[in-house]
Design an enzyme around this catalytic site. Structure first.
Site, PDB file in Angstrom:
ATOM      1  N   ASP A  19       0.826  -1.217   0.000  1.00  0.00           N
ATOM      2  CA  ASP A  19       0.000   0.000   0.000  1.00  0.00           C
ATOM      3  C   ASP A  19       0.860   1.267   0.000  1.00  0.00           C
ATOM      4  O   ASP A  19       1.986   1.259   0.497  1.00  0.00           O
ATOM      5  CB  ASP A  19      -0.921  -0.030   1.232  1.00  0.00           C
ATOM      6  CG  ASP A  19      -2.057   0.978   1.118  1.00  0.00           C
ATOM      7  OD1 ASP A  19      -2.436   1.330  -0.020  1.00  0.00           O
ATOM      8  OD2 ASP A  19      -2.564   1.408   2.169  1.00  0.00           O
ATOM      9  N   GLY A  22      -0.247   5.539  -4.306  1.00  0.00           N
ATOM     10  CA  GLY A  22      -0.886   6.816  -4.667  1.00  0.00           C
ATOM     11  C   GLY A  22      -0.292   7.968  -3.890  1.00  0.00           C
ATOM     12  O   GLY A  22       0.077   9.008  -4.459  1.00  0.00           O
ATOM     13  N   HIS A  36       1.902   3.695  -9.084  1.00  0.00           N
ATOM     14  CA  HIS A  36       1.671   2.264  -9.362  1.00  0.00           C
ATOM     15  C   HIS A  36       2.821   1.676 -10.178  1.00  0.00           C
ATOM     16  O   HIS A  36       3.238   0.546  -9.959  1.00  0.00           O
ATOM     17  CB  HIS A  36       0.336   2.078 -10.100  1.00  0.00           C
ATOM     18  CG  HIS A  36      -0.849   2.450  -9.251  1.00  0.00           C
ATOM     19  ND1 HIS A  36      -1.006   1.979  -7.974  1.00  0.00           N
ATOM     20  CD2 HIS A  36      -1.920   3.246  -9.491  1.00  0.00           C
ATOM     21  CE1 HIS A  36      -2.129   2.465  -7.455  1.00  0.00           C
ATOM     22  NE2 HIS A  36      -2.701   3.240  -8.354  1.00  0.00           N
ATOM     23  N   ARG A  70     -12.455   2.350  -7.864  1.00  0.00           N
ATOM     24  CA  ARG A  70     -11.608   3.512  -8.175  1.00  0.00           C
ATOM     25  C   ARG A  70     -11.932   4.049  -9.569  1.00  0.00           C
ATOM     26  O   ARG A  70     -12.564   3.357 -10.373  1.00  0.00           O
ATOM     27  CB  ARG A  70     -10.133   3.104  -8.093  1.00  0.00           C
ATOM     28  CG  ARG A  70      -9.755   2.755  -6.679  1.00  0.00           C
ATOM     29  CD  ARG A  70      -8.283   2.534  -6.552  1.00  0.00           C
ATOM     30  NE  ARG A  70      -7.949   2.233  -5.165  1.00  0.00           N
ATOM     31  CZ  ARG A  70      -6.751   2.315  -4.641  1.00  0.00           C
ATOM     32  NH1 ARG A  70      -5.735   2.666  -5.407  1.00  0.00           N
ATOM     33  NH2 ARG A  70      -6.531   2.033  -3.375  1.00  0.00           N
ATOM     34  N   LEU A 130      10.318 -20.825  -4.774  1.00  0.00           N
ATOM     35  CA  LEU A 130       9.375 -19.907  -4.108  1.00  0.00           C
ATOM     36  C   LEU A 130       8.038 -20.023  -4.819  1.00  0.00           C
ATOM     37  O   LEU A 130       7.983 -20.110  -6.046  1.00  0.00           O
ATOM     38  CB  LEU A 130       9.895 -18.457  -4.231  1.00  0.00           C
ATOM     39  CG  LEU A 130       8.917 -17.345  -3.830  1.00  0.00           C
ATOM     40  CD1 LEU A 130       8.774 -17.275  -2.299  1.00  0.00           C
ATOM     41  CD2 LEU A 130       9.385 -15.978  -4.346  1.00  0.00           C
ATOM     42  N   ARG A 183      -4.575  -2.046   8.915  1.00  0.00           N
ATOM     43  CA  ARG A 183      -5.793  -2.850   8.704  1.00  0.00           C
ATOM     44  C   ARG A 183      -5.506  -3.908   7.642  1.00  0.00           C
ATOM     45  O   ARG A 183      -4.518  -3.831   6.914  1.00  0.00           O
ATOM     46  CB  ARG A 183      -6.966  -1.955   8.293  1.00  0.00           C
ATOM     47  CG  ARG A 183      -6.679  -1.061   7.105  1.00  0.00           C
ATOM     48  CD  ARG A 183      -7.887  -0.173   6.758  1.00  0.00           C
ATOM     49  NE  ARG A 183      -7.570   0.809   5.738  1.00  0.00           N
ATOM     50  CZ  ARG A 183      -7.453   2.129   5.955  1.00  0.00           C
ATOM     51  NH1 ARG A 183      -7.646   2.628   7.156  1.00  0.00           N
ATOM     52  NH2 ARG A 183      -7.146   2.949   4.959  1.00  0.00           N
TER      53      ARG A 183
HETATM   54  C1  IPE Z   1      -5.456  -2.634  -0.051  1.00  0.00           C
HETATM   55  O1  IPE Z   1      -5.166  -1.290  -0.149  1.00  0.00           O
HETATM   56  C2  IPE Z   1      -5.349  -3.293  -1.387  1.00  0.00           C
HETATM   57  C3  IPE Z   1      -4.021  -3.314  -1.986  1.00  0.00           C
HETATM   58  C4  IPE Z   1      -2.919  -2.870  -1.460  1.00  0.00           C
HETATM   59  C5  IPE Z   1      -3.963  -3.932  -3.266  1.00  0.00           C
HETATM   60  P1  IPE Z   1      -6.301  -0.178  -0.245  1.00  0.00           P
HETATM   61  O2  IPE Z   1      -5.600   1.116  -0.359  1.00  0.00           O
HETATM   62  O3  IPE Z   1      -7.281  -0.526  -1.290  1.00  0.00           O
HETATM   63  O4  IPE Z   1      -7.020  -0.322   1.188  1.00  0.00           O
HETATM   64  P2  IPE Z   1      -7.849   0.724   2.013  1.00  0.00           P
HETATM   65  O5  IPE Z   1      -8.903   1.278   1.112  1.00  0.00           O
HETATM   66  O6  IPE Z   1      -6.894   1.784   2.462  1.00  0.00           O
HETATM   67  O7  IPE Z   1      -8.397  -0.046   3.177  1.00  0.00           O
HETATM   68  C1  IPE Z   2      -1.815   0.305  -3.305  1.00  0.00           C
HETATM   69  O1  IPE Z   2      -1.587   1.669  -3.320  1.00  0.00           O
HETATM   70  C2  IPE Z   2      -2.090  -0.256  -4.679  1.00  0.00           C
HETATM   71  C3  IPE Z   2      -3.495  -0.571  -4.911  1.00  0.00           C
HETATM   72  C4  IPE Z   2      -4.435  -0.552  -4.015  1.00  0.00           C
HETATM   73  C5  IPE Z   2      -3.854  -0.970  -6.256  1.00  0.00           C
HETATM   74  P1  IPE Z   2      -2.765   2.706  -3.259  1.00  0.00           P
HETATM   75  O2  IPE Z   2      -3.197   3.057  -4.638  1.00  0.00           O
HETATM   76  O3  IPE Z   2      -3.860   2.256  -2.348  1.00  0.00           O
HETATM   77  O4  IPE Z   2      -2.023   3.934  -2.610  1.00  0.00           O
HETATM   78  P2  IPE Z   2      -2.607   4.949  -1.547  1.00  0.00           P
HETATM   79  O5  IPE Z   2      -3.068   4.143  -0.370  1.00  0.00           O
HETATM   80  O6  IPE Z   2      -3.738   5.681  -2.208  1.00  0.00           O
HETATM   81  O7  IPE Z   2      -1.443   5.822  -1.223  1.00  0.00           O
HETATM   82 MG    MG Z   3      -4.191   2.454  -0.375  1.00  0.00          MG
END
Ligand code: IPE
Ligand code: IPE
Ligand code: MG
Length: 235
Positions: A19, A22, A36, A70, A130, A183
């Site tokens: 995570d 973004g 990404h 999204r 792996l 979480r």
């Molecule tokens: C969880 O991250 C899913 C991935 C990392 C692929 P999200 O960014 O979607 O989770 P929330 O919305 O913060 O719980």
């Molecule tokens: C995780 O990064 C990748 C996916 C959920 C696809 P995010 O896109 O959730 O990044 P943040 O949490 O918005 O920074």
């Molecule tokens: Mg996220």
């Protein structure tokens, strides 16, 4: 040495919620998609580290079932990245003796992506170094409900462990989440029953081999009890 920490007879399983892509981009005044892209590049280094550390199973959360909500351009870009990844990684997996599997729903993915998944899985199925599992359109609650519907007649206390293996629901030993949130976001809920949890504030594109090793060192120092009491007290 990490293998000694695992629960008896189980493969040593590490799972990562990748995570923060973004926010990594936004912090640098870049569009989210570049986060990404940087995140996808980071995967390679972490997989190579997992191989060096003798991890048996590495499960990476790449796209949750809720991520379909999204904006379409972001979802489209992520799907494009998965296609590119599946195309480029087969050779690398073969070279490193890695078995690649994709977990999650396939019925909502484009047929072209499903084909790439099937090809990658087929070509790498003999990998023994792996087992790399990437979760795409993955929801743990969906997975659990689907399993119950399918296997409800076979479920009882005694064969729960066998059934978990049959359903590929192998216990997670160590779960890492980058990006600062604490979480699970519908990831491996069943499998994480006794997982050690580790939360890092580092955004995924910055999560280096060194950071991964630090996390593993912490795992090594954890005291896992599985509901029992320490051996020294028991005797
Ligand atoms: C969880 O991250 C899913 C991935 C990392 C692929 P999200 O960014 O979607 O989770 P929330 O919305 O913060 O719980
Ligand atoms: C995780 O990064 C990748 C996916 C959920 C696809 P995010 O896109 O959730 O990044 P943040 O949490 O918005 O920074
Ligand atoms: Mg996220």
């Amino acid at each position: 040495m990490y293998k000694e920490q695992q629960s008896k007879n189980d493969a040593f399983h590490v799972a990562i919620v990748m995570d923060g892509n973004g926010r990594w981009a936004t912090n640098q005044n870049k569009p989210r998609f570049l986060g990404h892209q940087a995140g996808a590049e980071r995967v390679r280094e972490i997989v190579e580290t997992a191989v060096k550390m003798d991890i048996d199973i590495l499960t990476l959360y790449a796209f949750s079932s809720d991520n379909w909500m999204r904006p379409k351009p972001e979802v489209d870009f992520l799907m494009h990245l998965f296609s590119m990844y599946l195309k480029s990684e087969i050779q690398r997996c073969l070279k490193n003796n890695i078995r690649l599997s994709i977990i999650g729903r396939r019925d909502r993915l484009k047929p072209s992506i499903v084909k790439l998944i099937e090809k990658a899985e087929e070509k790498t199925k003999k990998g023994t170094q792996l087992h790399l599992r990437v979760a795409i359109d993955y929801s743990s609650r969906y997975n659990i409900v689907e399993s119950i519907i399918k296997y409800k007649d076979q479920m009882n206390d005694e064969n729960l462990q066998n059934l978990s293996e049959k359903l590929n629901m192998t216990n997670v030993d160590f779960l890492i989440r980058t990006g600062g949130e604490q979480r699970l976001s519908d990831f491996l809920l069943w499998e994480c029953a006794y997982a050690e949890l580790y939360f890092s504030d580092i955004f995924w594109p910055d999560f280096s081999e060194q950071n991964f090793r630090e996390a593993m060192d912490e795992f090594y120092n954890r005291d896992r009890r599985f509901g029992m009491i320490p051996v020294a007290i028991a005797i």
